[in-house]
Design a protein around this motif. Structure first.
Motif, mmCIF file in Angstrom:
data_model
loop_
_atom_site.group_PDB
_atom_site.id
_atom_site.type_symbol
_atom_site.label_atom_id
_atom_site.label_comp_id
_atom_site.label_asym_id
_atom_site.label_seq_id
_atom_site.Cartn_x
_atom_site.Cartn_y
_atom_site.Cartn_z
ATOM 1 N N LYS A 35 1.038 -1.076 0.348
ATOM 2 C CA LYS A 35 -0.021 -0.110 -0.278
ATOM 3 C C LYS A 35 0.926 1.525 0.120
ATOM 4 N N ASN A 37 0.593 5.817 0.218
ATOM 5 C CA ASN A 37 -0.438 6.950 -0.269
ATOM 6 C C ASN A 37 0.488 7.964 -1.202
ATOM 7 N N THR A 46 -4.584 7.145 -2.659
ATOM 8 C CA THR A 46 -4.188 5.024 -2.101
ATOM 9 C C THR A 46 -3.747 4.462 -3.466
ATOM 10 N N ASP A 108 -11.399 10.865 -2.336
ATOM 11 C CA ASP A 108 -10.680 9.867 -3.066
ATOM 12 C C ASP A 108 -10.057 9.375 -3.967
ATOM 13 N N LEU A 110 -8.451 6.064 -5.254
ATOM 14 C CA LEU A 110 -8.048 4.603 -4.916
ATOM 15 C C LEU A 110 -7.660 3.663 -5.793
ATOM 16 N N LYS A 112 -6.563 -0.027 -7.250
ATOM 17 C CA LYS A 112 -6.883 -1.335 -6.273
ATOM 18 C C LYS A 112 -6.465 -2.553 -7.338
#
Length: 128
Positions: A35, A37, A46, A108, A110, A112
């Motif tokens: 992970k 940031n 992220t 936000d 992300l 992934k």
């Protein structure tokens, strides 16, 4: 002295957001994933990638002058590298692997396993 250090940290981090400072932490292993940031004004970014011995170190490049703030993040493995590009200081256009996914003012982001999420929802590619 502690109060002074706290005020200094708050001032510097606030200035980082105002002046458009970008970057990333060194990342950490979380279970079977890694992970990172990312620092970008107005966004919580992220990146979570499956852990692999072939993971490359994350690379961030931020440029703000004379054009819009342009932040490029490269991550992934040596065989499967991804590029997240954030363009703009206030309204930010989001690109993953050269595909446009829309814009966001704040919130936000992300990534992934190669999938982009904006404010908790899977983002769809937008054809220009």
């Amino acid at each position: 002295m502690r109060l002074f250090c706290l005020i200094l940290i708050m001032f510097v981090s606030g200035c980082a957001s105002i002046y458009g400072i970008t970057g990333a932490d060194e990342g950490k292993r979380v279970g079977n994933s890694f992970k990172y940031n990312i620092i970008h004004p107005g966004l919580g970014v992220t990146i979570i990638e499956p852990y692999s011995e072939k993971l490359i170190p994350i690379e961030t490049i931020g440029k703000s002058s004379p054009s819009l703030l342009n932040h490029t993040i490269k991550f992934g493995t040596s065989e499967n590298m991804h590029t997240l590009k954030i363009v703009g200081k206030y309204e930010k256009d989001l690109y993953l692997d050269d595909a446009y996914y829309g814009s966001i003012w704040n919130g936000d982001v992300l990534v992934k396993n190669g999938v982009l999420f904006i404010n908790g929802k899977i983002a769809e590619k937008i054809e220009n």
